[in-house]
Design an enzyme around this catalytic site. Sequence first.
Site, PDB file in Angstrom:
ATOM      1  N   THR A  78      -0.631 -10.398  -4.349  1.00 12.67           N
ATOM      2  CA  THR A  78       0.067  -9.909  -3.155  1.00 12.67           C
ATOM      3  C   THR A  78       1.552  -9.735  -3.462  1.00 12.67           C
ATOM      4  O   THR A  78       2.167  -8.705  -3.140  1.00 12.67           O
ATOM      5  CB  THR A  78      -0.129 -10.904  -1.986  1.00 12.67           C
ATOM      6  OG1 THR A  78      -1.517 -10.949  -1.684  1.00 12.67           O
ATOM      7  CG2 THR A  78       0.660 -10.500  -0.756  1.00 12.67           C
ATOM      8  N   ASN A 156     -12.725  -4.933  -3.731  1.00 11.56           N
ATOM      9  CA  ASN A 156     -13.105  -6.324  -3.528  1.00 11.56           C
ATOM     10  C   ASN A 156     -14.291  -6.496  -2.579  1.00 11.56           C
ATOM     11  O   ASN A 156     -15.030  -7.461  -2.679  1.00 11.56           O
ATOM     12  CB  ASN A 156     -11.915  -7.132  -3.000  1.00 11.56           C
ATOM     13  CG  ASN A 156     -11.174  -6.435  -1.884  1.00 11.56           C
ATOM     14  OD1 ASN A 156     -10.742  -5.291  -2.024  1.00 11.56           O
ATOM     15  ND2 ASN A 156     -11.027  -7.108  -0.762  1.00 11.56           N
ATOM     16  N   GLN A 184      -9.819  -7.329  -9.129  1.00  8.90           N
ATOM     17  CA  GLN A 184     -11.265  -7.579  -9.192  1.00  8.90           C
ATOM     18  C   GLN A 184     -11.885  -7.061 -10.488  1.00  8.90           C
ATOM     19  O   GLN A 184     -12.996  -7.437 -10.833  1.00  8.90           O
ATOM     20  CB  GLN A 184     -11.967  -6.938  -7.975  1.00  8.90           C
ATOM     21  CG  GLN A 184     -11.517  -7.496  -6.637  1.00  8.90           C
ATOM     22  CD  GLN A 184     -11.932  -8.947  -6.413  1.00  8.90           C
ATOM     23  OE1 GLN A 184     -12.753  -9.501  -7.144  1.00  8.90           O
ATOM     24  NE2 GLN A 184     -11.353  -9.590  -5.410  1.00  8.90           N
ATOM     25  N   SER A 204      -4.573 -11.408 -10.708  1.00  5.27           N
ATOM     26  CA  SER A 204      -4.377 -12.656  -9.975  1.00  5.27           C
ATOM     27  C   SER A 204      -5.139 -13.791 -10.657  1.00  5.27           C
ATOM     28  O   SER A 204      -6.317 -13.638 -10.989  1.00  5.27           O
ATOM     29  CB  SER A 204      -4.895 -12.461  -8.548  1.00  5.27           C
ATOM     30  OG  SER A 204      -4.903 -13.674  -7.843  1.00  5.27           O
ATOM     31  N   HIS A 206      -6.280 -16.779  -9.559  1.00  3.77           N
ATOM     32  CA  HIS A 206      -7.404 -17.513  -8.938  1.00  3.77           C
ATOM     33  C   HIS A 206      -8.686 -16.692  -8.860  1.00  3.77           C
ATOM     34  O   HIS A 206      -9.763 -17.239  -8.627  1.00  3.77           O
ATOM     35  CB  HIS A 206      -7.006 -18.080  -7.572  1.00  3.77           C
ATOM     36  CG  HIS A 206      -6.835 -17.075  -6.472  1.00  3.77           C
ATOM     37  ND1 HIS A 206      -7.720 -16.957  -5.440  1.00  3.77           N
ATOM     38  CD2 HIS A 206      -5.868 -16.162  -6.224  1.00  3.77           C
ATOM     39  CE1 HIS A 206      -7.303 -16.022  -4.591  1.00  3.77           C
ATOM     40  NE2 HIS A 206      -6.185 -15.522  -5.053  1.00  3.77           N
ATOM     41  N   THR A 243      12.429 -20.957 -10.016  1.00  6.62           N
ATOM     42  CA  THR A 243      11.904 -21.730 -11.146  1.00  6.62           C
ATOM     43  C   THR A 243      10.428 -21.407 -11.342  1.00  6.62           C
ATOM     44  O   THR A 243       9.642 -21.427 -10.396  1.00  6.62           O
ATOM     45  CB  THR A 243      12.087 -23.240 -10.870  1.00  6.62           C
ATOM     46  OG1 THR A 243      13.479 -23.478 -10.716  1.00  6.62           O
ATOM     47  CG2 THR A 243      11.544 -24.088 -12.007  1.00  6.62           C
ATOM     48  N   CYS A 331     -10.828 -11.459   9.894  1.00  3.80           N
ATOM     49  CA  CYS A 331     -10.544 -12.194  11.126  1.00  3.80           C
ATOM     50  C   CYS A 331      -9.089 -12.629  11.105  1.00  3.80           C
ATOM     51  O   CYS A 331      -8.668 -13.368  10.233  1.00  3.80           O
ATOM     52  CB  CYS A 331     -11.450 -13.415  11.208  1.00  3.80           C
ATOM     53  SG  CYS A 331     -11.158 -14.392  12.663  1.00  3.80           S
TER      54      CYS A 331
HETATM   55  N1  PLP Z   1      -6.092  -7.069  -4.511  1.00  3.27           N
HETATM   56  C1  PLP Z   1      -7.410  -7.285  -4.406  1.00  3.27           C
HETATM   57  C2  PLP Z   1      -8.364  -6.183  -4.771  1.00  3.27           C
HETATM   58  C3  PLP Z   1      -7.880  -8.511  -3.940  1.00  3.27           C
HETATM   59  O1  PLP Z   1      -9.196  -8.716  -3.829  1.00  3.27           O
HETATM   60  C4  PLP Z   1      -6.943  -9.510  -3.582  1.00  3.27           C
HETATM   61  C5  PLP Z   1      -7.394 -10.802  -3.021  1.00  3.27           C
HETATM   62  O2  PLP Z   1      -8.366 -10.862  -2.298  1.00  3.27           O
HETATM   63  C6  PLP Z   1      -5.576  -9.251  -3.740  1.00  3.27           C
HETATM   64  C7  PLP Z   1      -5.196  -8.017  -4.206  1.00  3.27           C
HETATM   65  C8  PLP Z   1      -4.539 -10.298  -3.419  1.00  3.27           C
HETATM   66  O3  PLP Z   1      -4.565 -11.299  -4.396  1.00  3.27           O
HETATM   67  P1  PLP Z   1      -3.781 -12.694  -4.247  1.00  3.27           P
HETATM   68  O4  PLP Z   1      -4.711 -13.611  -3.535  1.00  3.27           O
HETATM   69  O5  PLP Z   1      -3.502 -13.133  -5.645  1.00  3.27           O
HETATM   70  O6  PLP Z   1      -2.542 -12.432  -3.497  1.00  3.27           O
END
Ligand code: PLP
Length: 394
Positions: A78, A156, A184, A204, A206, A243, A331
């Site tokens: 994000t 996603n 993704q 990303s 996670h 940092t 939601c």
């Molecule tokens: N872009 C896509 C295609 C995603 O699926 C997501 C998270 O669901 C994001 C961006 C945002 O990622 P982050 O959780 O690292 O901000």
Amino acid sequence: MILATSARARVYLDYNASAPLRPVARAAMEATLDLQGNASSVHGEGRAVRAVIEDARRQIAALLGAEPKNLIFVSGATEAANLALTPFLRDKTGGCEVLLAGAGEHPCVLSGHGFASERFFEAPLGPQGVIDLAALERLLAAAPGRPMLALQAANNETGAIQPMRLAADIVHARNGIVVCDAVQWAGRGPCDLKALGADALLISSHKLGGPKGAGALALADGLYFERGLIRGGGQERGARGGTENALAIAGFAAAAREAFVTCNRQSLELADMRDRMEATLQAGLPDIEIFSANTARLPNTSAFAVPGLAAETLLMALDLEGIAVSSGSACSSGKVRPSHVLASMGVQDHISRCALRISLGWASQPGDIDRFCETFQRTVSRMLARRTHPVAGI
Ligand code: PLP
């Protein structure tokens, strides 16, 4: 009896939302936990933390086909989208004046960019969730200035894979800049700047089995930021003050390395499980609708709807049975809205409200799919029976 049920391990089928932490990522973070310096300090303690960050930078940059100096660590995708999708991302010709984005992009792209609303245009998707390249050409021809394209490598919600290279060629022919959201796609297909035809790409931690709170933006050589998003101490070459989160960065690098190295084998295994699941569900539920089934999809993702069965109800019933899936609706503020991705594919609201997504990943096992199919079919039969024989007063 109840104890036996509640003691059963949960089945996690929501990797596209967030993947469980990989053991290699946990180990890398544990090794970093006691480093007490600040990476900007010149003493030994500071240099030890700096070494962890720069090692991670080299590793992730290599995976993405970027120079280490062109990889910026951020808090997640994000933030990477908010940083990249602005007129401040420049190359030798300057910055962009117009942003075009696929209509099914993640909200961090659709509402996180820094262009004025009259300079932002959504490129429509076809019924399979794939960008309409002819419409993109038309938007580019009418664009009032130098274009930037934001396009995700894969969606996603549906897993639909975008024709990144083709779209990038079209935009480059008009001297535009291409920013790819590879969140993704990373770990599920060839994910470097060149393979995707992109000038910038974001991933990303996670989603790859690393910790939450880390992400990266990789830039092709020659791109830079005239102004960063977070201004402060000049970290990350001035693009992102603050940092550095060395702990998360170390875990991120370890997870990314493992995800990229095991990508081919894992993708085959996951596609096998996903396809078996879809075939089982289709056999028992002839009116099930599988989204993006007729286009190239991520191997781990399946989005589908059983018309008439609300996703929220199914999701909660499955959760009570120990199975975590996701619904296609978003939601926020207590109001459930149908998915903008499905809407942009022309899926009607009443179907969209029934959309569920299952997404598999590194720890998924064939037994997870067996348990999901068995539980899903039982839950659906119960819901359908209630609908056919409504209990008086309910
Ligand atoms: N872009 C896509 C295609 C995603 O699926 C997501 C998270 O669901 C994001 C961006 C945002 O990622 P982050 O959780 O690292 O901000």
